[in-house]
Design a protein around this motif. Structure first.
Motif, PDB file in Angstrom:
ATOM      1  N   PRO A 221      38.803  40.305  31.340  1.00  0.00           N
ATOM      2  CA  PRO A 221      38.131  39.014  31.600  1.00  0.00           C
ATOM      3  C   PRO A 221      37.629  38.932  33.038  1.00  0.00           C
ATOM      4  N   VAL A 222      36.531  38.192  33.196  1.00  0.00           N
ATOM      5  CA  VAL A 222      35.961  37.952  34.529  1.00  0.00           C
ATOM      6  C   VAL A 222      35.900  36.450  34.769  1.00  0.00           C
ATOM      7  N   LYS A 223      35.910  36.074  36.025  1.00  0.00           N
ATOM      8  CA  LYS A 223      35.889  34.668  36.385  1.00  0.00           C
ATOM      9  C   LYS A 223      34.513  34.077  36.100  1.00  0.00           C
ATOM     10  N   LEU A 224      34.499  32.886  35.526  1.00  0.00           N
ATOM     11  CA  LEU A 224      33.226  32.224  35.246  1.00  0.00           C
ATOM     12  C   LEU A 224      32.540  31.826  36.548  1.00  0.00           C
ATOM     13  N   LEU A 225      31.218  31.851  36.527  1.00  0.00           N
ATOM     14  CA  LEU A 225      30.461  31.377  37.684  1.00  0.00           C
ATOM     15  C   LEU A 225      30.784  29.908  37.938  1.00  0.00           C
ATOM     16  N   PRO A 226      30.828  29.497  39.202  1.00  0.00           N
ATOM     17  CA  PRO A 226      31.075  28.077  39.490  1.00  0.00           C
ATOM     18  C   PRO A 226      29.907  27.214  39.038  1.00  0.00           C
ATOM     19  N   ALA A 227      30.146  25.926  38.994  1.00  0.00           N
ATOM     20  CA  ALA A 227      29.073  24.994  38.607  1.00  0.00           C
ATOM     21  C   ALA A 227      27.980  25.002  39.663  1.00  0.00           C
ATOM     22  N   PRO A 228      26.705  24.962  39.261  1.00  0.00           N
ATOM     23  CA  PRO A 228      25.615  24.903  40.237  1.00  0.00           C
ATOM     24  C   PRO A 228      25.693  23.630  41.084  1.00  0.00           C
ATOM     25  N   ASP A 229      25.071  23.689  42.247  1.00  0.00           N
ATOM     26  CA  ASP A 229      25.023  22.545  43.159  1.00  0.00           C
ATOM     27  C   ASP A 229      23.813  21.679  42.796  1.00  0.00           C
ATOM     28  N   LEU A 230      24.067  20.436  42.372  1.00  0.00           N
ATOM     29  CA  LEU A 230      22.994  19.523  41.986  1.00  0.00           C
ATOM     30  C   LEU A 230      22.787  18.419  43.023  1.00  0.00           C
ATOM     31  N   SER A 231      23.313  18.624  44.238  1.00  0.00           N
ATOM     32  CA  SER A 231      23.206  17.567  45.250  1.00  0.00           C
ATOM     33  C   SER A 231      21.764  17.303  45.659  1.00  0.00           C
ATOM     34  N   ASN A 232      20.883  18.282  45.490  1.00  0.00           N
ATOM     35  CA  ASN A 232      19.470  18.099  45.839  1.00  0.00           C
ATOM     36  C   ASN A 232      18.596  17.914  44.607  1.00  0.00           C
ATOM     37  N   THR A 233      19.211  17.653  43.471  1.00  0.00           N
ATOM     38  CA  THR A 233      18.457  17.443  42.231  1.00  0.00           C
ATOM     39  C   THR A 233      18.107  15.966  42.095  1.00  0.00           C
ATOM     40  N   ALA A 234      16.856  15.694  41.743  1.00  0.00           N
ATOM     41  CA  ALA A 234      16.377  14.312  41.649  1.00  0.00           C
ATOM     42  C   ALA A 234      17.092  13.556  40.529  1.00  0.00           C
ATOM     43  N   ASP A 247      19.682  24.018  43.807  1.00  0.00           N
ATOM     44  CA  ASP A 247      19.898  25.133  44.715  1.00  0.00           C
ATOM     45  C   ASP A 247      20.279  26.369  43.913  1.00  0.00           C
ATOM     46  N   PRO A 248      19.716  27.547  44.244  1.00  0.00           N
ATOM     47  CA  PRO A 248      20.075  28.770  43.519  1.00  0.00           C
ATOM     48  C   PRO A 248      21.574  29.030  43.577  1.00  0.00           C
ATOM     49  N   LEU A 249      22.113  29.549  42.485  1.00  0.00           N
ATOM     50  CA  LEU A 249      23.538  29.842  42.369  1.00  0.00           C
ATOM     51  C   LEU A 249      23.759  31.340  42.530  1.00  0.00           C
ATOM     52  N   ALA A 250      24.583  31.715  43.491  1.00  0.00           N
ATOM     53  CA  ALA A 250      24.882  33.129  43.719  1.00  0.00           C
ATOM     54  C   ALA A 250      25.524  33.737  42.479  1.00  0.00           C
ATOM     55  N   GLY A 251      24.988  34.870  42.049  1.00  0.00           N
ATOM     56  CA  GLY A 251      25.531  35.564  40.891  1.00  0.00           C
ATOM     57  C   GLY A 251      24.879  35.199  39.582  1.00  0.00           C
ATOM     58  N   ALA A 252      24.017  34.207  39.581  1.00  0.00           N
ATOM     59  CA  ALA A 252      23.369  33.775  38.333  1.00  0.00           C
ATOM     60  C   ALA A 252      22.096  34.578  38.098  1.00  0.00           C
ATOM     61  N   ALA A 253      22.022  35.223  36.940  1.00  0.00           N
ATOM     62  CA  ALA A 253      20.796  35.927  36.559  1.00  0.00           C
ATOM     63  C   ALA A 253      19.834  34.981  35.858  1.00  0.00           C
ATOM     64  N   THR A 254      20.390  34.058  35.065  1.00  0.00           N
ATOM     65  CA  THR A 254      19.601  33.033  34.381  1.00  0.00           C
ATOM     66  C   THR A 254      20.411  31.739  34.393  1.00  0.00           C
ATOM     67  N   TYR A 255      19.798  30.695  33.850  1.00  0.00           N
ATOM     68  CA  TYR A 255      20.442  29.380  33.784  1.00  0.00           C
ATOM     69  C   TYR A 255      20.243  28.802  32.384  1.00  0.00           C
ATOM     70  N   ARG A 256      21.215  27.988  31.981  1.00  0.00           N
ATOM     71  CA  ARG A 256      21.064  27.203  30.761  1.00  0.00           C
ATOM     72  C   ARG A 256      21.101  25.734  31.152  1.00  0.00           C
ATOM     73  N   ALA A 257      20.138  24.976  30.654  1.00  0.00           N
ATOM     74  CA  ALA A 257      20.075  23.539  30.924  1.00  0.00           C
ATOM     75  C   ALA A 257      20.059  22.781  29.610  1.00  0.00           C
ATOM     76  N   THR A 273      16.881  28.055  28.355  1.00  0.00           N
ATOM     77  CA  THR A 273      17.348  28.988  29.367  1.00  0.00           C
ATOM     78  C   THR A 273      16.140  29.501  30.138  1.00  0.00           C
ATOM     79  N   THR A 274      16.364  29.826  31.401  1.00  0.00           N
ATOM     80  CA  THR A 274      15.273  30.298  32.241  1.00  0.00           C
ATOM     81  C   THR A 274      15.850  31.095  33.399  1.00  0.00           C
ATOM     82  N   ASN A 275      15.055  32.008  33.920  1.00  0.00           N
ATOM     83  CA  ASN A 275      15.460  32.742  35.122  1.00  0.00           C
ATOM     84  C   ASN A 275      14.657  32.295  36.338  1.00  0.00           C
ATOM     85  N   ARG A 276      13.928  31.184  36.176  1.00  0.00           N
ATOM     86  CA  ARG A 276      13.099  30.684  37.274  1.00  0.00           C
ATOM     87  C   ARG A 276      13.525  29.284  37.678  1.00  0.00           C
ATOM     88  N   LEU A 277      13.437  29.027  38.947  1.00  0.00           N
ATOM     89  CA  LEU A 277      13.654  27.687  39.484  1.00  0.00           C
ATOM     90  C   LEU A 277      12.360  27.236  40.143  1.00  0.00           C
TER      91      LEU A 277
END
Length: 516
Positions: A221-234, A247-257, A273-277
């Motif tokens: 098992p590997v540790k899950l990525l931490p929650a993304p930072d949404l402090s600058n999200t509208a 803000d980009p999340l270190a270690g994230a190849a893609t994102y699910r929203a 899902t997307t790999n672009r911000l």
């Protein structure tokens, strides 16, 4: 065990036969089958348990988009809220479609888009001592919430894929498989999950995920990525499609929203899902929503969620602006603002300010029914800002346009008294500001196609050769200190006297004829 329980009545209640009493006593190391302290926990092998299947079913709790249900011997039909599901039923979701299923023990399974499951097992073990559920994930992903065990009731909830089986008791977890069924990802958010692959079983704790490849045992098992930072999200959006920044999340190849209308994400509107911000998605009505985002690492394991509430107010859309456009100019004489007609609007709301933050508002008119607005009085020359919103009876006031700057220029100066002599004429005017210059034109026609005189000057008067008598047209415009040229002022008519009026020559007409 509770007061009054013994191995005999427990066997009658939960086991296939009371013949298992001795074996049950030996398994649990109980000295007296009739005197067991209340609160004692005993183990009952599933193989010895009564199994009830009649009347056991799951229920469709929520459907969005195109979700299909296939019975064992029937064609696919659309899944609908309230439907009962039985063993052997298959559920399939299409793109941007979701369904939530609820099982006997209140476990919930959310089937995500482009996914498919089959209900392999739904049993009650003993006299409602435990619920045993086995779901076969054939494609896509599931999110699962299994409640904590209650006194007297246990839960055995399993997700099976081609490469692994994930088994839980009281936990939140996710299971996904790749399109070619080669790998299974199991992610644990709370509780503990037992993952089995190729006869090897490992325990995955909360906050960890594991990959199980087809034909191979689970990896470490590997540790899950931490929650993304949404402090600058509208938290307020006034345009569609949504443009969601984070803000980009270190270690994230893609994102699910995921976007839902409730904080528990039971009523999901969209998922992608997307790999672009930033993210760009969403076509939904105005209202209050919740956004949930998580990072996905290079192995495909999805991390912890970050959640934020936001409001969408994009309707009715503002009208298209005709004039003045951004960085445009308002004619100081017409003082007019124009926009296209918005079909949904009953009227419009216009604001004009001296600053872009609209702290110093000059005009705030909420009841404009036409698509034109004219200032009653001209503004002082300078820079201003304006914006406009549509108002409808259904949606109320929609979002404003982007803030647009405009300039109110100095009007062309008005001519003072014009002086004539035999060969020249002099025009004079007053400057409206410091370091201004002026553009002067004199023409035979009002359209200024036949220009007689054209000059720029920094002076406040101009002397030109006097033309023949008649009616002429002149106009001026102001050139400000920064080189900005204002609009032409309205044409002015000037009547130039004839040098030798014809009526002075009438007494001498006979003499002229004689001379001729």
């Amino acid at each position: 065990m509770k007061t009054g329980d013994n191995l005999w009545n427990i066997s009658e209640q939960h086991l296939i036969s009371t013949r298992y009493v001795a074996r049950l006593q030996q398994l649990n190391k109980i000295s007296d089958a009739y005197a067991i302290p209340p609160g004692t926990k005993i183990k009952i092998p599933v193989a010895w348990s009564k199994i009830q299947t009649s009347g056991v079913s799951a229920q469709v709790m929520y459907v969005r988009g195109r979700v299909w249900l296939k019975r064992t011997t029937a064609a696919e039909i659309p899944a609908e809220t309230g439907m009962q599901l039985n063993v052997g039923d298959e559920v399939r979701s299409e793109n941007d479609s979701f369904v939530i299923l609820k099982f006997l023990d209140n476990s919930q399974l959310r089937l995500q888009e482009n996914s498919q499951i089959r209900i392999n097992t739904m049993n009650v073990l003993g006299d409602y001592g435990a619920a045993d559920t086995l779901i076969q994930l054939q494609q896509g992903r599931t999110e699962n919430a299994v409640p904590q065990e209650k006194p007297g009731i246990g839960t055995r909830f399993r997700i099976k894929t081609p490469s692994a089986v994930s088994s839980v008791r009281g936990t939140d977890f996710r299971v996904g498989i790749t399109l070619n069924d080669e790998r299974t990802s199991s992610e644990v958010l709370s509780g503990l999950v037992q993952v089995v692959g190729e006869k090897k079983e490992i325990a995955v704790s909360a906050g960890f995920g594991v990959i199980t490849a087809l034909g191979a045992p689970p990896v470490a098992p590997v540790k899950l990525l931490p929650a993304p930072d949404l402090s600058n999200t509208a938290v307020l959006y006034e345009r569609l499609p949504l443009v969601i920044t984070l803000d980009p999340l270190a270690g994230a190849a893609t994102y699910r929203a995921q976007i839902a209308s409730d904080q528990n994400f039971q009523n999901l509107w969209t998922e992608f899902t997307t790999n672009r911000l930033p993210f760009r998605d969403g076509d939904m009505p105005d209202g209050d929503y919740w956004l949930r985002v998580r990072g996905i690492d290079a192995a495909g394991i999805e991390g912890h969620d970050a959640t934020i509430a936001f409001t969408l107010n994009a309707r009715p859309e503002p009208p298209f602006v005709i004039a003045p456009l951004p960085e445009g100019v308002v004619d100081p004489f017409l003082r007019e603002f124009q926009w296209s007609t918005q079909p949904e609007a009953t009227h419009y709301h216009i604001m004009i300010s001296q600053d872009s933050a609209f702290a110093t508002v000059i005009v705030d008119n909420t009841e404009i029914t036409d698509n034109t607005f004219r200032l009653a009085d001209s503004l002082q020359p300078g820079h201003y800002f304006w914006r406009i919103a549509s108002v409808s009876a259904v949606e109320g006031t929609g979002p404003f346009t982007d803030v647009m700057s405009f300039r109110m220029p100095f009007p062309g100066p008005a001519m003072e008294a014009t002086k004539f002599d035999k060969t020249r004429m002099t025009f004079a005017w007053r400057a409206g500001g410091k370091d201004q210059s002026f553009h002067f034109q004199l023409a035979l026609d009002k359209a200024f196609n036949q220009i007689l005189y054209d000059e720029k000057t920094s002076a406040t008067q101009l002397t030109v050769a006097r033309p023949d008598g008649g009616q002429y047209f002149l106009r001026t415009k102001t050139i400000e200190a920064d080189g900005f040229e204002g609009p032409w002022g309205p044409p002015q008519i000037i009547d130039i006297p004839y040098a030798n009026p014809y009526w002075l020559l009438l007494p001498f007409a006979p003499l002229i004829d004689l001379l001729l």
